[in-house]
Design a protein around this motif. Structure first.
Motif, PDB file in Angstrom:
ATOM      1  N   UNK A 288       0.826  -1.214   0.000  1.00  0.00           N
ATOM      2  CA  UNK A 288       0.000   0.000   0.000  1.00  0.00           C
ATOM      3  C   UNK A 288       0.862   1.266   0.000  1.00  0.00           C
ATOM      4  N   UNK A 289       2.051   1.167   0.585  1.00  0.00           N
ATOM      5  CA  UNK A 289       2.959   2.320   0.643  1.00  0.00           C
ATOM      6  C   UNK A 289       3.834   2.439  -0.601  1.00  0.00           C
ATOM      7  N   UNK A 290       3.731   1.474  -1.523  1.00  0.00           N
ATOM      8  CA  UNK A 290       4.498   1.534  -2.758  1.00  0.00           C
ATOM      9  C   UNK A 290       5.927   1.038  -2.645  1.00  0.00           C
ATOM     10  N   UNK A 291       6.260   0.398  -1.541  1.00  0.00           N
ATOM     11  CA  UNK A 291       7.622  -0.119  -1.369  1.00  0.00           C
ATOM     12  C   UNK A 291       7.781  -1.520  -1.956  1.00  0.00           C
ATOM     13  N   UNK A 292       6.666  -2.201  -2.130  1.00  0.00           N
ATOM     14  CA  UNK A 292       6.641  -3.556  -2.682  1.00  0.00           C
ATOM     15  C   UNK A 292       5.476  -3.632  -3.662  1.00  0.00           C
ATOM     16  N   UNK A 293       5.677  -4.303  -4.804  1.00  0.00           N
ATOM     17  CA  UNK A 293       4.587  -4.454  -5.774  1.00  0.00           C
ATOM     18  C   UNK A 293       3.753  -5.710  -5.497  1.00  0.00           C
ATOM     19  N   UNK A 294       4.438  -6.830  -5.295  1.00  0.00           N
ATOM     20  CA  UNK A 294       3.751  -8.109  -5.091  1.00  0.00           C
ATOM     21  C   UNK A 294       4.427  -8.859  -3.957  1.00  0.00           C
ATOM     22  N   UNK A 295       3.653  -9.737  -3.294  1.00  0.00           N
ATOM     23  CA  UNK A 295       4.234 -10.474  -2.185  1.00  0.00           C
ATOM     24  C   UNK A 295       4.169 -11.978  -2.429  1.00  0.00           C
TER      25      UNK A 295
END
Length: 347
Positions: free
Chosen positions: A147-154
């Motif tokens: 949500x913060x834009x630090x990661x695209x997918x998990x």
């Protein structure tokens, strides 16, 4: 050599090359770290071939592998997809524990972003399940990073089917990284069906049996190569029995007019199609090119069956890790119930 095609990894939108590159062995576990300049050249050559999906983790080195990959992709960030992982925490005395508490998840992500020199990680995995922190709590923090834009997918690595379901209920899981090869097949009865049901991609690591299928000889490994002491199917009588299985694969490869490693890799590629992307690791240009060539090896249903009959899962001697290491894999590790969480850190 034809460029590597692109595929959808899972159903959440991530698009990557049909074959990835595992970078671990460049910096850790498989003998001394390799020369950075040579490894940067190899990574750049992979990109030239169409390989755009690169796998690393903060524990590789530790930390140095992320730095290396960051150097290699510095001016081509928009052409590649980076996957990294967190979970293995080291204290001041060098003791290692597995952590999935929110504070550690966030701190690990910040560290990886800095070492990689990127603003956002394409695919962020929990490397191992913390058996003291409910997976809902860990994935909840990973969701915040998205949500913060630090990661695209998990993603998850070595997680059980039940933990995959629990995690996916909190935030869509894009991929599960897990060991899968002709030599490691147990996941096919449990993990693979769950991933397919939920639209989760699969990223097989060690698709060539940690190099065994590619011809790696235990006696030629460096003394600090963990395969000498921590991979039972490389040891003693197990090794001799497995060599007999490898001879069967080599015979089929000869008939298919490809190398043994290309045949075994082609099997993994086709077994996991259409949303599975293997990440064989290498430190040699020739091996990289051979692995890419495996994409051109087409196997019929008869070929696939012949290979599986040549290497029955029950006939592979030894296990993929020692008993101690297996305790943290999907075969043994389980996340505690959410009701047990008190908000205290795992470490």
């Amino acid at each position: 050599m034809a460029t590597v095609p692109r595929v959808k990894l899972g159903s959440q939108g991530l698009e990557v090359s049909a074959l990835g590159l595992g970078c671990m062995g460049m910096s850790a576990f498989y003998g001394p770290a390799k020369d950075d300049a040579d490894m940067v050249k190899l990574i750049r050559h992979a990109v030239d071939l169409g390989v755009t999906f690169f796998d690393t983790a903060d524990m590789y080195g530790p930390y140095t592998n992320e730095v290396l990959l960051g150097k290699a992709i510095k001016d081509i960030r928009d052409k590649v997809q980076i996957a990294t992982k967190f979970a293995f925490s080291r204290d001041a005395n060098g003791n290692v524990s597995i952590r999935g508490d929110p504070e550690y998840v966030r701190a690990s992500c910040e560290g990886s972003l800095k070492r990689l020199g990127v603003d956002c990680i394409d695919l962020y995995y929990q490397h191992r399940v913390d058996q003291r922190v409910p997976i809902e709590i860990t994935v909840g923090e990973m969701k915040k990073l998205v949500e913060e834009g630090k990661v695209k997918y998990i993603g998850l690595s070595e997680a059980s089917a039940s933990d995959i379901r629990r995690a996916h209920a909190v935030h869509p899981i894009t991929a599960v990284q897990i060991e899968w090869s002709l030599w490691v097949r147990e996941l096919e009865s449990d993990i693979i069906p769950v991933c397919r049901e939920l639209g989760i991609g699969v990223v097989p690591y060690s698709p060539l049996g940690r190099g065994f299928i590619a011809g790696t000889k235990i006696e030629e490994l460096a003394n600090d190569d963990f395969r000498k002491v921590a991979v039972p199917f490389f040891q003693g009588d197990n090794l001799e029995k497995n060599k007999l299985l490898l001879e069967r694969v080599a015979k089929i490869a000869e008939e298919k007019k490809c190398s043994t490693s290309q045949l075994a890799l082609a099997w993994v590629i086709q077994k996991g199609a259409p949303t599975s992307v293997p990440i064989p690791g290498t430190t040699k240009i020739a091996n990289l090119e051979a692995n890419v060539g495996a994409l051109g090896v087409k196997l019929t249903e008869v070929d696939m069956k012949a290979l599986e009959e040549a290497v029955p899962a029950t006939d592979v001697a030894g296990t993929r890790y020692t008993a101690a290491s297996l305790r943290s894999t999907w075969q043994n590790a389980r996340s505690p119930p959410l009701s047990s969480w008190t908000g205290s850190a795992s470490a």
